[in-house]
Motif scaffolding. Structure first.
Motif, PDB file in Angstrom:
ATOM      1  N   MET A  84      65.113  68.824  41.127  1.00 24.52           N
ATOM      2  CA  MET A  84      66.191  68.023  40.543  1.00 24.52           C
ATOM      3  C   MET A  84      67.218  67.686  41.610  1.00 24.52           C
ATOM      4  N   SER A  85      67.733  66.491  41.526  1.00 21.70           N
ATOM      5  CA  SER A  85      68.695  66.065  42.531  1.00 21.70           C
ATOM      6  C   SER A  85      70.071  65.913  41.904  1.00 21.70           C
ATOM      7  N   ILE A  86      71.027  66.700  42.425  1.00 20.76           N
ATOM      8  CA  ILE A  86      72.402  66.636  41.916  1.00 20.76           C
ATOM      9  C   ILE A  86      72.963  65.236  42.161  1.00 20.76           C
ATOM     10  N   ALA A  87      72.588  64.639  43.317  1.00 23.14           N
ATOM     11  CA  ALA A  87      73.121  63.325  43.660  1.00 23.14           C
ATOM     12  C   ALA A  87      72.757  62.297  42.584  1.00 23.14           C
ATOM     13  N   ARG A  88      71.522  62.380  42.073  1.00 25.02           N
ATOM     14  CA  ARG A  88      71.108  61.407  41.050  1.00 25.02           C
ATOM     15  C   ARG A  88      71.806  61.680  39.724  1.00 25.02           C
ATOM     16  N   VAL A  89      71.993  62.975  39.390  1.00 26.47           N
ATOM     17  CA  VAL A  89      72.747  63.300  38.164  1.00 26.47           C
ATOM     18  C   VAL A  89      74.152  62.713  38.275  1.00 26.47           C
ATOM     19  N   LEU A  90      74.770  62.899  39.438  1.00 24.55           N
ATOM     20  CA  LEU A  90      76.125  62.376  39.638  1.00 24.55           C
ATOM     21  C   LEU A  90      76.135  60.858  39.573  1.00 24.55           C
ATOM     22  N   ALA A  91      75.076  60.232  40.124  1.00 25.69           N
ATOM     23  CA  ALA A  91      75.009  58.770  40.104  1.00 25.69           C
ATOM     24  C   ALA A  91      74.999  58.258  38.666  1.00 25.69           C
ATOM     25  N   VAL A  92      74.224  58.926  37.806  1.00 22.87           N
ATOM     26  CA  VAL A  92      74.157  58.492  36.407  1.00 22.87           C
ATOM     27  C   VAL A  92      75.516  58.697  35.729  1.00 22.87           C
ATOM     28  N   ALA A  93      76.140  59.855  35.985  1.00 23.29           N
ATOM     29  CA  ALA A  93      77.445  60.147  35.379  1.00 23.29           C
ATOM     30  C   ALA A  93      78.483  59.133  35.844  1.00 23.29           C
ATOM     31  N   ARG A  94      78.423  58.812  37.119  1.00 23.09           N
ATOM     32  CA  ARG A  94      79.387  57.884  37.687  1.00 23.09           C
ATOM     33  C   ARG A  94      79.238  56.486  37.092  1.00 23.09           C
ATOM     34  N   ARG A  95      78.006  56.080  36.874  1.00 24.23           N
ATOM     35  CA  ARG A  95      77.733  54.779  36.299  1.00 24.23           C
ATOM     36  C   ARG A  95      78.338  54.706  34.889  1.00 24.23           C
ATOM     37  N   ILE A  96      78.277  55.816  34.146  1.00 26.24           N
ATOM     38  CA  ILE A  96      78.855  55.830  32.796  1.00 26.24           C
ATOM     39  C   ILE A  96      80.370  55.699  32.867  1.00 26.24           C
ATOM     40  N   ALA A  97      80.969  56.437  33.814  1.00 24.16           N
ATOM     41  CA  ALA A  97      82.425  56.371  33.956  1.00 24.16           C
ATOM     42  C   ALA A  97      82.851  54.965  34.359  1.00 24.16           C
ATOM     43  N   ARG A 149      63.702  62.390  33.890  1.00 18.63           N
ATOM     44  CA  ARG A 149      64.275  62.321  32.545  1.00 18.63           C
ATOM     45  C   ARG A 149      65.396  63.326  32.382  1.00 18.63           C
ATOM     46  N   VAL A 150      65.181  64.517  32.930  1.00 20.99           N
ATOM     47  CA  VAL A 150      66.211  65.553  32.806  1.00 20.99           C
ATOM     48  C   VAL A 150      67.467  65.138  33.567  1.00 20.99           C
ATOM     49  N   GLU A 151      67.269  64.495  34.723  1.00 16.37           N
ATOM     50  CA  GLU A 151      68.435  64.032  35.482  1.00 16.37           C
ATOM     51  C   GLU A 151      69.223  62.995  34.696  1.00 16.37           C
ATOM     52  N   ILE A 152      68.508  62.102  34.025  1.00 12.10           N
ATOM     53  CA  ILE A 152      69.196  61.091  33.213  1.00 12.10           C
ATOM     54  C   ILE A 152      70.023  61.773  32.129  1.00 12.10           C
ATOM     55  N   VAL A 153      69.378  62.701  31.412  1.00 16.11           N
ATOM     56  CA  VAL A 153      70.053  63.355  30.294  1.00 16.11           C
ATOM     57  C   VAL A 153      71.245  64.186  30.786  1.00 16.11           C
ATOM     58  N   LEU A 154      71.074  64.862  31.907  1.00 17.72           N
ATOM     59  CA  LEU A 154      72.188  65.655  32.436  1.00 17.72           C
ATOM     60  C   LEU A 154      73.313  64.744  32.929  1.00 17.72           C
ATOM     61  N   GLY A 155      72.932  63.622  33.527  1.00 19.90           N
ATOM     62  CA  GLY A 155      73.947  62.660  33.963  1.00 19.90           C
ATOM     63  C   GLY A 155      74.753  62.152  32.783  1.00 19.90           C
ATOM     64  N   TYR A 156      74.060  61.871  31.699  1.00 23.76           N
ATOM     65  CA  TYR A 156      74.745  61.453  30.481  1.00 23.76           C
ATOM     66  C   TYR A 156      75.674  62.547  29.983  1.00 23.76           C
ATOM     67  N   SER A 157      75.168  63.782  29.986  1.00 24.42           N
ATOM     68  CA  SER A 157      75.989  64.899  29.507  1.00 24.42           C
ATOM     69  C   SER A 157      77.258  65.013  30.342  1.00 24.42           C
TER      70      SER A 157
END
Ligand code: ATP
Ligand code: MG
Lengths: 250, 385
Positions: B1-14, B215-223
């Protein structure tokens, strides 16, 4: 053409949706440094074929390999760029934010790369505009930028220039040729005959099957015409006015 | 799992939120408005005058004035009118039916034995009437008690104390802390549900799956992205609920108060943490349920299914252990139940992180959140076919 040198391979690829055979037994071996054009009538299976090879859909039968790896494969996704037929952008994000988002997902991509690709699609001065405020052609260009930003060695472009003006279209093709010269393998679906003419090799798809392949010149000769559009009608089984030719099963 | 991608998804939401003023308003202003309204309704309720029609032994002048005096002492606003010594129960019923009285009391004139009091009410508002009945019983007992005689020397006085909060805590003090959790849940569910639905319908989810993101990265990014918003929302609401800022009268504007000044002995940071873990479950529930919707309206249609039962069964208004057996089982499966319990433990009883109850609630909430992360990730497929 040795199989190991091919960047993209397909063997007996099949995909059915209910009773529809969208892809019906396709074999391919596409080499690097070349631009391949995918031609065929609406609904002939071009998009489905691209999605199968790129590992975005599961084949009913057969297999596809990219750089020798069987698809779907997550590690391979980093090495491919996929531009969907309908652009998938975040409307409330700005031009630059959209590109930067996809860049981050593909791995570390420098700001330089983002700026370069924005210049390439001539959206440098619109970087702050939300995607929903772009014109149709600009959205298409942004979608292309999102696909190219991580400089993948394998490119799938599903009708990349729909709605793009002629001047920019010429520039895009010059860029595709540059990428191919640098070693990229490109598969482009298109309905624009003038673009087909810029491809190294064409694959003509009809009812899920590749029914003709070769250089543009070879396809023209095979159809007995000097005009690629006439060749398209010929392979699609239509007469010069687009009416079905009776008893012309290719 | 890549933290950078989780952050990217979260950032896109913000980033998406930043340009969406309407949603920002929804997230921050609406809960405050609703909570303020609730505070207003519960706090500043009019103490309605209770109109009592009396008949029989209680209808004489002396008994009437005694009743009024005692009512005034107990702080009850009573308006007594006499139907006469000889009025019958029918007359009393007629007075209540005609709306001339809220309560009718008949004490038949009799000789010897304890009086048999007959009380008539409308029956249209059971909760208010049973409260009224209790107060009336107290009043009548005292009115009939012969002063200075019997076991007691004069009427008893009461001193009421409570273990938690103070005796003058009101409904709002008990409801406001759990509303923190409920609002967070509601809005986060709604926003993620709609947002993820757009992602599915708009083709961007499909496009994401052509990148190395999992998929998990997407869901965690959303969370993470929506968790951030839940965080801000819960902070704003907590401040509003606990604070009290008195604004003095300026010119024609009368003085008013900002904030609900709710009594709390608890640690707001811990309460906030409980609400946050609850919201993480809501994010993933939203992602999960978006699979079963095709339009945004259909997400809205999940509200009666998801949000309303949790409001009814989660213990916000009625304690879970007083629910019917079967509903208790249902309630124990709802995250809201644990959040309500945890929030009350923290805010009303002052429980800390060391409390076994709070730890248990947090553990269950975290478990539910993890379960829904898995379910949500499971709904992200490479293909809808
Ligand atoms: N998700 C799907 N579900 C059901 N049928 C589908 C799906 N995707 C494609 N098809 C069917 O598969 C066939 C091939 O579609 P495809 O999109 O590959 O055509 P195409 O060659 O890309 O056409 P166009 O030139 O219009 O883009 C069509 O008959 C289409 O209806
Ligand atoms: Mg297509």
């Amino acid at each position: 053409m040795s199989a190991s040198a091919a960047a993209i391979e397909a063997e007996g690829l099949h995909k059915t949706f209910g009773s529809i055979h969208a892809v019906d037994g396709i074999d391919l071996a596409l080499q690097p440094n070349r631009v391949y054009g995918l031609l065929g009538p609406n609904g002939s299976g071009k998009t489905t074929l691209i999605r199968l090879i790129a590992g975005l859909a599961r084949a009913t039968a057969g297999e596809a390999r990219i750089l020798g790896t069987r698809m779907p494969s997550r590690p391979m996704l980093r090495r491919i760029g996929y531009m969907p037929q309908a652009e998938a952008l975040y409307p409330e994000l700005s031009v630059r934010e959209n590109v930067a988002f996809f860049a981050r997902l593909e791995g570390a991509v420098s700001n330089d790369a983002i700026d370069r690709v924005l210049e390439l699609v001539e959206l440098g001065d619109r970087r702050g505009t939300p995607a929903m405020h772009l014109s149709g052609g600009m959205r298409r260009r942004l979608s292309l930028a999102c696909t190219l930003v991580h400089e993948p060695p394998i490119l799938f472009l599903d009708e990349p220039t729909v709605g793009v003006d002629p001047a920019l279209r010429v520039q895009f093709w010059a860029h595709f040729r540059r990428l191919a010269a640098a070693g990229t393998t490109i598969l482009v679906a298109s309905h624009v005959m003038d673009e087909a003419d810029r491809c190294d090799e064409l694959l003509f798809v009809r009812s899920g099957k590749v029914i003709a392949r070769g250089t543009p010149t070879e396809l023209r000769q095979g159809a007995g015409t000097t005009d690629l559009e006439a060749a398209f009608l010929h392979y699609a089984g239509l007469d010069a006015e687009g009416r079905p030719l009776v008893a012309s099963e290719p | 799992m890549s933290i950078a991608r989780v952050l990217a998804v979260a950032r896109r939401i913000a980033q998406g939120f930043r340009r969406d003023e309407r949603t920002l308003g929804l997230v921050f202003v609406v809960p405050i408005v609703v909570t303020a309204l609730l505070g207003w309704v519960l706090r500043d309720q009019m103490d309605a005058t209770v109109r009592v029609a009396v008949a029989g032994a209680i209808a004489d002048q002396a008994a009437q004035s005694r009743l009024e005096t005692i009512a005034a002492e107990s702080g009850i606003d009573l308006e007594v009118r006499s139907l006469g010594l000889n009025a019958s129960i029918e007359d009393v019923r007629a007075a209540v039916r005609a709306g001339r009285a809220d309560v009718g009391i008949l004490i038949p004139i009799q000789y010897g034995g304890p009086p048999a009091v007959q009380v008539v009410t409308e029956g249209a508002d059971p909760a208010a009437e049973s409260g009224m009945m209790g107060a009336l019983q107290m009043l009548l007992l005292r009115a009939f008690e012969p002063s200075g005689s019997g076991l007691l020397n004069g009427p008893p006085t009461f001193r009421h104390e409570t273990v938690y909060l103070s005796p003058d805590a009101d409904t709002l003090d008990v409801l406001a802390p759990v509303f923190l959790g409920y609002f967070g849940y509601f809005f986060v569910f709604l926003l993620t549900g709609i947002s993820f639905l757009r992602e599915r319908v708009g083709g961007t989810l499909d496009r994401l799956l052509a990148t190395p993101v999992t998929r998990v990265e997407i869901v965690l990014g959303y969370s993470l992205g929506f968790g951030l918003f839940a965080t801000l929302q819960v902070i704003v609401l907590t401040l509003f609920v606990l604070a009290r800022i008195d604004v003095p009268a300026i010119g024609p504007i009368p003085a008013f108060t900002i904030g609900l000044d709710v009594q709390s002995v608890g640690n707001p940071v811990l309460a906030f943490f409980v609400a946050l873990v609850l919201s993480l479950g809501a994010v993933n529930l939203g992602v999960f349920l978006s699979t079963f919707a095709r339009t945004e309206l259909q997400i809205i249609q999940f509200i009666p299914l998801v949000i309303v039962p949790q409001g009814l069964l989660g213990g916000i208004f009625w304690p879970v252990d007083r629910l019917p057996d079967i509903l208790q089982v249902v309630a124990r499966a709802l995250p809201m139940t644990y959040a309500v319990d945890g929030l009350r433990e923290v805010m009303l009883k002052g429980a800390g992180l060391g409390s076994a109850v709070v730890q248990g609630d947090l553990a269950v909430l975290a478990g539910i959140a993890v379960l829904f992360v898995a379910l949500a990730a499971g709904t992200i497929k490479r293909e809808v076919a």
